[in-house]
Structure formats: structure tokens, C-alpha cells
Design a protein around this motif. Structure first.
Motif, short mmCIF file in Angstrom:
data_model
loop_
_atom_site.label_atom_id
_atom_site.label_comp_id
_atom_site.label_asym_id
_atom_site.label_seq_id
_atom_site.Cartn_x
_atom_site.Cartn_y
_atom_site.Cartn_z
N MET A 10 0.82 -1.22 0.00
CA MET A 10 0.00 0.00 0.00
C MET A 10 0.86 1.27 0.00
O MET A 10 0.42 2.30 -0.47
CB MET A 10 -0.91 0.03 1.23
N ASP A 11 2.07 1.17 0.52
CA ASP A 11 2.96 2.35 0.58
C ASP A 11 4.05 2.30 -0.50
O ASP A 11 5.04 3.00 -0.40
CB ASP A 11 3.59 2.46 1.96
N ASP A 12 3.83 1.51 -1.53
CA ASP A 12 4.79 1.42 -2.64
C ASP A 12 4.98 2.81 -3.24
O ASP A 12 4.01 3.47 -3.61
CB ASP A 12 4.27 0.46 -3.71
N PRO A 13 6.23 3.29 -3.33
CA PRO A 13 6.46 4.64 -3.85
C PRO A 13 6.00 4.83 -5.29
O PRO A 13 5.70 5.95 -5.71
CB PRO A 13 7.98 4.84 -3.73
N VAL A 14 5.91 3.76 -6.07
CA VAL A 14 5.46 3.86 -7.46
C VAL A 14 4.01 4.34 -7.53
O VAL A 14 3.61 5.01 -8.47
CB VAL A 14 5.65 2.52 -8.20
#
Length: 157
Positions: A10-14
Motif C-alpha cells: 500500500m505504501d509502494d512509492p510507485v
């Protein structure tokens, strides 16, 4: 259905990139029943992720279903939208597929072909990770914008 995705954090920078924003816009545009309205971004983009183990489970020969074809179209539509945003000229994606999942994806700007991809085994369309999908899109975008810059007279027709 769970709101969490196991393939995309959920916090993937992409997920905060312009590419992911455009992919979400394209996916939501195809969602005529509002299914994605309450989905988290990671859950909406999760179908684009196919690990090597997941690809091994899909038969080598097969016909793509409408949902898979829609994902292919969403990917190239997003790239076309990003090209258009960067160069301020209309970019038009065209996808031509046989029922067996072979064909081409072309994006034109004016009379200039800026993306020309051969598509094979579309029923297995997907990327190892969200960052690999973004990397592929970035490569296509970079080449397309270079071509528009080098051949601006043709792109402006």
C-alpha cells in the motif's frame, strides 16, 4: 474481497508517480459499474502483476479474455496520455489483436509512429512488479518523446 493487496504494498512509492495516477485513471474509466470506487490503488493495479510463478501456471497457448485485453489497452492508453501531456500534441493508441492474443500496439502523434510494439501471448500480459511496469512505461515514453522532438514537423501534422 479483501481491501489489501498481497502483490503491491500500500505504501509502494510507485503508487505516487504520475504513471500510476494515469493507470488508475485509465482503469477507473473502464469500470462502468463502479466496482473500483472503494478499492485502494494497489488493489486496482494488482491484476497487472504476474510473477514468474503465476505465469508458469498460465498455459503457454491460450486466448486472452476481454478483461486481459482491457488491461493491455489501459496500459497503452496511459502511455499515450503521458506522451500527450508532455509534448502537448494528441497521441492516439491503436491496439490490433487476433483472437489468439497476437498483434500490435501502436501510438501515433500526428503522422509519426512513436510506439510500435509487437504483442505476443497477451493472455499472459503482466509485469513482475509495479516498478517493472513503470520502468517499461518509462522506456516507451522516453523513446516516444525523443522521436517527437527529433521529428516535430511530422508529429505536428
Amino acid at each position: 474481497m479483501s481491501e489489501t493487496s498481497t502483490l503491491i504494498a500500500m505504501d509502494d512509492p510507485v503508487l505516487s508517480t504520475e504513471f500510476a495516477t494515469e493507470m488508475l485513471r485509465q482503469m477507473r474509466a473502464m469500470d462502468s459499474y463502479g466496482t473500483y470506487d472503494n478499492y485502494a490503488p494497489a488493489k486496482i493495479l494488482e491484476p497487472f502483476i504476474l510473477t514468474k510463478a503465476m505465469k508458469r501456471e498460465i498455459p503457454i497457448i491460450g486466448d486472452p479474455d476481454e478483461i486481459t485485453i482491457a488491461r493491455v489497452k489501459a496500459f497503452y492508453n496511459a502511455i499515450a496520455a503521458l506522451i500527450e501531456k508532455e509534448c502537448k500534441l494528441m497521441a492516439v493508441p491503436m491496439i490490433n489483436l487476433t483472437h489468439e492474443g497476437f498483434g500490435r500496439a501502436i501510438i501515433t502523434v500526428g503522422k509519426l509512429v512513436v510506439v510500435d510494439r509487437t504483442l505476443r501471448d497477451v493472455h499472459r500480459f503482466g509485469f513482475e512488479s509495479l516498478s517493472k511496469m513503470k520502468d517499461e512505461a518509462d522506456k516507451l515514453l522516453s523513446v516516444a518523446l525523443t522521436l517527437v522532438g527529433e521529428h516535430s514537423a511530422v508529429a505536428g501534422l
